[in-house]
Design a protein around this motif. Sequence first.
Motif, PDB file in Angstrom:
ATOM      1  N   ALA A 214       3.914 -19.785  30.268  1.00 16.55           N
ATOM      2  CA  ALA A 214       3.475 -19.071  31.577  1.00 16.55           C
ATOM      3  C   ALA A 214       4.775 -19.148  32.649  1.00 16.55           C
ATOM      4  O   ALA A 214       5.345 -18.185  33.077  1.00 16.55           O
ATOM      5  CB  ALA A 214       2.291 -19.257  32.199  1.00 16.55           C
ATOM      6  N   GLU A 215       5.030 -20.602  32.761  1.00 19.84           N
ATOM      7  CA  GLU A 215       6.093 -20.731  33.738  1.00 19.84           C
ATOM      8  C   GLU A 215       7.503 -20.109  33.388  1.00 19.84           C
ATOM      9  O   GLU A 215       8.345 -19.578  34.022  1.00 19.84           O
ATOM     10  CB  GLU A 215       6.434 -22.194  33.926  1.00 19.84           C
ATOM     11  CG  GLU A 215       5.367 -22.853  34.787  1.00 19.84           C
ATOM     12  CD  GLU A 215       4.045 -23.059  33.906  1.00 19.84           C
ATOM     13  OE1 GLU A 215       4.053 -23.010  32.879  1.00 19.84           O
ATOM     14  OE2 GLU A 215       2.949 -23.464  34.617  1.00 19.84           O
ATOM     15  N   GLN A 216       7.866 -20.212  32.001  1.00 23.07           N
ATOM     16  CA  GLN A 216       9.126 -19.745  31.318  1.00 23.07           C
ATOM     17  C   GLN A 216       8.979 -18.021  31.485  1.00 23.07           C
ATOM     18  O   GLN A 216       9.902 -17.601  31.848  1.00 23.07           O
ATOM     19  CB  GLN A 216       9.259 -20.159  29.938  1.00 23.07           C
ATOM     20  CG  GLN A 216       9.363 -21.739  29.793  1.00 23.07           C
ATOM     21  CD  GLN A 216       9.844 -21.908  28.249  1.00 23.07           C
ATOM     22  OE1 GLN A 216      10.170 -20.962  27.404  1.00 23.07           O
ATOM     23  NE2 GLN A 216       9.979 -23.228  27.912  1.00 23.07           N
ATOM     24  N   VAL A 217       7.916 -17.376  31.183  1.00 16.56           N
ATOM     25  CA  VAL A 217       8.023 -15.955  31.194  1.00 16.56           C
ATOM     26  C   VAL A 217       8.183 -15.291  32.654  1.00 16.56           C
ATOM     27  O   VAL A 217       8.877 -14.631  32.944  1.00 16.56           O
ATOM     28  CB  VAL A 217       6.628 -15.388  30.738  1.00 16.56           C
ATOM     29  CG1 VAL A 217       6.338 -13.942  30.802  1.00 16.56           C
ATOM     30  CG2 VAL A 217       6.528 -15.860  29.054  1.00 16.56           C
ATOM     31  N   ALA A 218       7.348 -16.175  33.514  1.00 12.78           N
ATOM     32  CA  ALA A 218       7.680 -15.910  35.037  1.00 12.78           C
ATOM     33  C   ALA A 218       8.860 -16.063  35.472  1.00 12.78           C
ATOM     34  O   ALA A 218       9.708 -15.312  36.195  1.00 12.78           O
ATOM     35  CB  ALA A 218       6.488 -16.685  35.817  1.00 12.78           C
ATOM     36  N   ARG A 219       9.652 -17.193  34.974  1.00 13.27           N
ATOM     37  CA  ARG A 219      10.927 -17.363  35.366  1.00 13.27           C
ATOM     38  C   ARG A 219      12.065 -16.348  34.882  1.00 13.27           C
ATOM     39  O   ARG A 219      12.819 -15.989  35.420  1.00 13.27           O
ATOM     40  CB  ARG A 219      11.344 -18.642  35.139  1.00 13.27           C
ATOM     41  CG  ARG A 219      12.925 -19.164  35.662  1.00 13.27           C
ATOM     42  CD  ARG A 219      13.097 -20.541  35.113  1.00 13.27           C
ATOM     43  NE  ARG A 219      11.916 -21.574  35.146  1.00 13.27           N
ATOM     44  CZ  ARG A 219      11.265 -22.191  34.308  1.00 13.27           C
ATOM     45  NH1 ARG A 219      11.392 -21.915  33.041  1.00 13.27           N
ATOM     46  NH2 ARG A 219      10.370 -23.158  34.663  1.00 13.27           N
ATOM     47  N   ALA A 220      11.733 -15.761  33.682  1.00 14.18           N
ATOM     48  CA  ALA A 220      12.552 -14.713  32.947  1.00 14.18           C
ATOM     49  C   ALA A 220      12.272 -13.427  33.614  1.00 14.18           C
ATOM     50  O   ALA A 220      13.251 -12.896  34.151  1.00 14.18           O
ATOM     51  CB  ALA A 220      12.115 -14.613  31.661  1.00 14.18           C
ATOM     52  N   VAL A 221      11.123 -12.936  34.040  1.00 11.33           N
ATOM     53  CA  VAL A 221      10.906 -11.812  34.714  1.00 11.33           C
ATOM     54  C   VAL A 221      11.620 -11.777  35.966  1.00 11.33           C
ATOM     55  O   VAL A 221      12.348 -10.933  36.370  1.00 11.33           O
ATOM     56  CB  VAL A 221       9.673 -11.682  34.883  1.00 11.33           C
ATOM     57  CG1 VAL A 221       9.130 -10.426  35.881  1.00 11.33           C
ATOM     58  CG2 VAL A 221       8.845 -11.299  33.544  1.00 11.33           C
ATOM     59  N   ARG A 222      11.341 -12.833  36.814  1.00 17.58           N
ATOM     60  CA  ARG A 222      12.075 -13.031  38.244  1.00 17.58           C
ATOM     61  C   ARG A 222      13.671 -13.064  38.056  1.00 17.58           C
ATOM     62  O   ARG A 222      14.315 -12.400  39.039  1.00 17.58           O
ATOM     63  CB  ARG A 222      11.599 -14.168  39.022  1.00 17.58           C
ATOM     64  CG  ARG A 222      10.259 -14.022  39.391  1.00 17.58           C
ATOM     65  CD  ARG A 222       9.817 -15.151  40.460  1.00 17.58           C
ATOM     66  NE  ARG A 222       8.556 -14.874  41.105  1.00 17.58           N
ATOM     67  CZ  ARG A 222       7.302 -15.368  40.634  1.00 17.58           C
ATOM     68  NH1 ARG A 222       7.332 -16.383  39.570  1.00 17.58           N
ATOM     69  NH2 ARG A 222       6.378 -15.144  41.113  1.00 17.58           N
ATOM     70  N   GLY A 223      14.152 -13.641  36.921  1.00 17.14           N
ATOM     71  CA  GLY A 223      15.758 -13.705  36.644  1.00 17.14           C
ATOM     72  C   GLY A 223      16.155 -12.520  36.444  1.00 17.14           C
ATOM     73  O   GLY A 223      17.354 -12.236  36.922  1.00 17.14           O
ATOM     74  N   PHE A 224      15.411 -11.630  35.749  1.00 15.05           N
ATOM     75  CA  PHE A 224      16.078 -10.120  35.398  1.00 15.05           C
ATOM     76  C   PHE A 224      15.985  -9.472  36.889  1.00 15.05           C
ATOM     77  O   PHE A 224      16.930  -8.689  37.282  1.00 15.05           O
ATOM     78  CB  PHE A 224      15.239  -9.516  34.388  1.00 15.05           C
ATOM     79  CG  PHE A 224      15.730  -9.753  33.092  1.00 15.05           C
ATOM     80  CD1 PHE A 224      16.782  -9.715  32.617  1.00 15.05           C
ATOM     81  CD2 PHE A 224      14.585 -10.068  31.827  1.00 15.05           C
ATOM     82  CE1 PHE A 224      17.265 -10.001  31.501  1.00 15.05           C
ATOM     83  CE2 PHE A 224      15.036 -10.441  30.931  1.00 15.05           C
ATOM     84  CZ  PHE A 224      16.501 -10.078  30.394  1.00 15.05           C
ATOM     85  N   SER A 225      14.785  -9.547  37.672  1.00 17.13           N
ATOM     86  CA  SER A 225      14.780  -8.824  39.085  1.00 17.13           C
ATOM     87  C   SER A 225      15.731  -9.396  40.049  1.00 17.13           C
ATOM     88  O   SER A 225      16.300  -8.323  40.768  1.00 17.13           O
ATOM     89  CB  SER A 225      13.192  -9.289  39.618  1.00 17.13           C
ATOM     90  OG  SER A 225      13.013  -8.445  40.766  1.00 17.13           O
ATOM     91  N   GLU A 226      16.344 -10.697  39.806  1.00 17.14           N
ATOM     92  CA  GLU A 226      17.151 -11.131  40.756  1.00 17.14           C
ATOM     93  C   GLU A 226      18.768 -10.858  40.471  1.00 17.14           C
ATOM     94  O   GLU A 226      19.492 -11.162  41.332  1.00 17.14           O
ATOM     95  CB  GLU A 226      17.020 -12.710  40.973  1.00 17.14           C
ATOM     96  CG  GLU A 226      15.560 -12.914  41.829  1.00 17.14           C
ATOM     97  CD  GLU A 226      15.441 -14.402  41.674  1.00 17.14           C
ATOM     98  OE1 GLU A 226      16.339 -15.167  41.129  1.00 17.14           O
ATOM     99  OE2 GLU A 226      14.497 -14.924  42.188  1.00 17.14           O
ATOM    100  N   MET A 227      18.920 -10.169  39.367  1.00 13.95           N
ATOM    101  CA  MET A 227      20.105  -9.737  38.980  1.00 13.95           C
ATOM    102  C   MET A 227      20.750  -8.847  40.029  1.00 13.95           C
ATOM    103  O   MET A 227      20.232  -7.911  40.430  1.00 13.95           O
ATOM    104  CB  MET A 227      20.346  -9.335  37.528  1.00 13.95           C
ATOM    105  CG  MET A 227      20.121 -10.489  36.429  1.00 13.95           C
ATOM    106  SD  MET A 227      20.592  -9.792  34.973  1.00 13.95           S
ATOM    107  CE  MET A 227      20.231 -11.338  33.820  1.00 13.95           C
ATOM    108  N   GLN A 228      21.964  -8.826  40.219  1.00 14.22           N
ATOM    109  CA  GLN A 228      22.732  -8.121  41.019  1.00 14.22           C
ATOM    110  C   GLN A 228      23.663  -7.084  40.232  1.00 14.22           C
ATOM    111  O   GLN A 228      24.263  -7.442  39.352  1.00 14.22           O
ATOM    112  CB  GLN A 228      23.770  -8.690  42.182  1.00 14.22           C
ATOM    113  CG  GLN A 228      22.943  -9.746  42.975  1.00 14.22           C
ATOM    114  CD  GLN A 228      21.712  -8.792  43.842  1.00 14.22           C
ATOM    115  OE1 GLN A 228      22.030  -7.898  44.368  1.00 14.22           O
ATOM    116  NE2 GLN A 228      20.671  -9.549  44.184  1.00 14.22           N
ATOM    117  N   PRO A 229      23.774  -5.517  40.790  1.00 12.12           N
ATOM    118  CA  PRO A 229      24.323  -4.667  39.867  1.00 12.12           C
ATOM    119  C   PRO A 229      25.996  -5.063  39.904  1.00 12.12           C
ATOM    120  O   PRO A 229      26.408  -5.582  41.121  1.00 12.12           O
ATOM    121  CB  PRO A 229      24.166  -3.373  40.689  1.00 12.12           C
ATOM    122  CG  PRO A 229      22.784  -3.742  41.155  1.00 12.12           C
ATOM    123  CD  PRO A 229      22.823  -5.008  41.769  1.00 12.12           C
ATOM    124  N   GLY A 230      26.552  -4.970  38.985  1.00  8.41           N
ATOM    125  CA  GLY A 230      28.238  -5.179  39.051  1.00  8.41           C
ATOM    126  C   GLY A 230      28.305  -6.659  38.742  1.00  8.41           C
ATOM    127  O   GLY A 230      29.639  -6.823  39.053  1.00  8.41           O
TER     128      GLY A 230
END
Length: 499
Positions: free
Chosen positions: A199-215
Amino acid sequence: MSPEYEAGFDVSGRLLAEERSGDNAPPLSVSELSALLKRTVEDRFGHVRLRGEISGFKRAGSGHIYLCLKDDNAVIDGVMWKGGAARLPFAPQDGVEVIATGKLTTYPGRSKYQIVIERMELAGEGALMALLEKLKQKLAAEGLFDRERKRRLPFMPRVIGVVTSPTGAVIRDILHRLEDRCPTQVLLWPVLVQGQGAAEQVARAVRGFSEMQPGGPVPRPDLVIVARGGGSIEDLWSFNEEIVVRAVAECSIPIISAVGHETDTTLCDYAADMRAPTPTAAAEMAVPVRAELLAMLTEQGLRMDRAVRRGAAQARERLEMQARLMPTPDMLLAPQRQRLDQLSDGLVSGLRHRVADARAHLGQAGGALRPALLRQYVNRAAERVGRLRLRPDYLERVYKDRATAFDRVSRLFTSVNPDLPLQRGFARVMAGDRLVKSVAEARAAGAVSLHFRDGAVGASIDGGTPLEKPAAEAISTPSRTPRKAREGQETGQQDLFSQ
């Protein structure tokens, strides 16, 4: 008095305790008794499994868990140390029925016994479903599952982020389906999808994609897919954890939940923007079919071409209809041509009438011009001229008046002439072209020029450098012609009409 009374006690109730030989029950301290109880309890109940309902659940800042297990008639305290608590596959809550495995021990500080839990499991699928329903109601009350929060998926994402296991068949199915439908760049964030820490790894992955910046160095996904194959409710439990559900709900990128098979449902499905029955279906939802898209574009192009041609044809027909309704140039100019002809005819007749009128007027004027009338007019004019002839005595009187006025002006001019005092020995002080009127102006100038009757010289003030000698000025004195001479000249005046 008996010997027992003299010793300080009686047989019915002793006041002082004493050690007696042969006594097989020596007194124990509280700590000794607590230690004996602890050892006895731990030896007798070194491994037990208890079934009960959680009550008074509390997680301390140290990570340890404190709770009570109860049934209808009894309650026992329980504690689970930090290491075991971190390995729990679910989040304990009050009211959940569990089976706890551990050992009994005592807590001498409060004379209590408790169970030290090493492993805790839900008491059957019913308890698991009760825990799931309770968590679902809690998150739904916070609005995490509201339909208003759902976002539309992008029509054709350039980059798709996938959160799943890198070794399972799920990622291969997704890539294969994307390749068949519309090849797209895929970013895989590998995670555990089952077991401790999943569960921790899945949540961390979703938040990681969400925090990516364009460019950035890694392209930011336009769509995220959280995927896992089918399994039992225990296998899919990681996607029911609150940490995963909140991460999915808070993701800033549209997200598809593809956990389990079509009949499997997790809380992650409720929080996602779109639920797919299978990971393959998620890939089909993510992108359109490239061939169908090309065919649709071709069809749209043909329809657009037909629409343009039809619109041009209709516009041409309307133009031709309007052109037939519009008047021709001959029709537009016919009234003006007719009016021009009328005006031309009227101009000829009007000129003829004008010439005739002019001739009649000339005849009338010519008849009035007779020689007798002209001679009479000339005689009257000659008489008027004779009466206006200038007489010499009148002219002489006017001339004398003008001469007297000029003489007065001449004398006045002579009296105000600035060069007249120079004839009497005075001098005029000049600083350049400016007249010096005071001692202060002379000292300020430093050098001046003195103008006399017959010329000018330079002078210095208090040792200053004298000006160059100015050019001699002609001192003009107004001429005074004797009045008698003027009168003599006046006598030479002749009569203008004496010729």
